[in-house]
Design a protein around this motif. Structure first.
Motif, short mmCIF file in Angstrom:
data_model
loop_
_atom_site.label_atom_id
_atom_site.label_comp_id
_atom_site.label_asym_id
_atom_site.label_seq_id
_atom_site.Cartn_x
_atom_site.Cartn_y
_atom_site.Cartn_z
N ARG A 254 0.85 -1.21 0.00
CA ARG A 254 0.00 0.00 0.00
C ARG A 254 0.88 1.25 0.00
O ARG A 254 0.51 2.29 0.57
CB ARG A 254 -0.97 0.01 1.18
N ASN B 267 -2.13 3.58 0.64
CA ASN B 267 -2.81 3.66 -0.66
C ASN B 267 -3.09 5.10 -1.11
O ASN B 267 -4.15 5.41 -1.66
CB ASN B 267 -4.13 2.87 -0.62
N PHE C 178 -0.80 -2.39 -4.25
CA PHE C 178 -1.97 -1.64 -3.80
C PHE C 178 -3.25 -2.37 -4.18
O PHE C 178 -3.24 -3.33 -4.96
CB PHE C 178 -1.97 -0.20 -4.34
#
Length: 238
Positions: A8, A17, A35
């Motif tokens: 992420r 993210n 991600f």
């Protein structure tokens, strides 16, 4: 050779993210970026881990019930003065053209099945001409089969339950690789995968001792919230 993937982004230090976390991950020199993606109400693809925006943003609601415009009005909850937003997959892929990182896109369609998500994501990757730098992964094993039919990119089967034989899992799905929770992997299972030519990447390896252990076992990918730490350990070992 083992490679470091930023889970992420540099999510142990920056909001997960987000473009900030992705750009910081790039600066660590790590090999890859991991991600998650979901599909919005208007069939756009956004980069977020959860099925809802509740935990990570100032809004509420399921991704599947919100449009991209509605999602773009939200801000990521964090201690940073800079207000980060949920990026679209197109935004991340456009940025990715500026670097050479390998990109692991995890399709989060195991709890909510988004009809046509596989085709939509594969098409977006093709639109950005990034097919040679993509790994797809998903816990939804039917989705693995779909991806194998529509893309030549590497497709990895994700799992997190003990008692699963990763070699048989990969073979039954025709998966190219295994991505597993480190708690369910053993050195012997990894060696079995290696003997069958199946790359193994483990998540989420954050502690130095764990990273070092699996580097010594020769795993293919360290998926970590702290790519800078993992990269330093990898470089030291080499």
């Amino acid at each position: 050779m083992s490679h470091v993937f930023a889970h992420r982004g540099s999510s142990g230090t920056y909001p997960e993210n987000t473009m900030l976390a992705f750009k910081k991950a790039e600066k660590t020199g790590c090999y890859g970026l991991e991600f998650d993606v979901h599909m919005t109400k208007d069939r756009e693809v956004v980069v977020i881990h959860d099925e809802t925006v509740n935990r990570t943003t100032n809004g509420r609601g399921a991704i599947k019930d919100l449009t991209l415009d509605e999602i773009k009005k939200l801000y990521i909850k964090s201690g940073w003065l800079r207000k980060e937003k949920i990026p679209s997959l197109d935004e991340v892929l456009e940025w990715a053209k500026s670097n050479e990182m390998l990109i692991n896109i995890e399709l989060k369609n195991d709890k909510i099945f988004y009809e046509g998500l596989e085709e939509l994501v594969v098409q977006k990757v093709a639109n950005h001409q990034l097919q040679d730098r993509i790994i797809y992964s998903t816990f939804n094993h039917e989705s693995v089969k779909i991806l194998k039919k529509i893309t030549s990119c590497e497709v990895a089967a994700l799992y997190s339950r003990k008692g699963i034989n990763p070699v048989l899992l990969a073979q039954s799905l025709n998966a190219d690789a295994i991505h597993a929770n480190f708690r369910v992997m053993t050195p012997q299972l990894m060696r079995d995968c290696q003997q069958h030519g199946i790359p193994v990447r483990l998540y989420t390896l954050n502690k130095p001792a764990l990273i070092q252990k699996w580097l010594n076992e020769g795993l293919s990918g360290v998926i970590t919230d702290y790519p800078e730490l993992a990269q330093k350990l990898k470089d030291k070992k080499e």
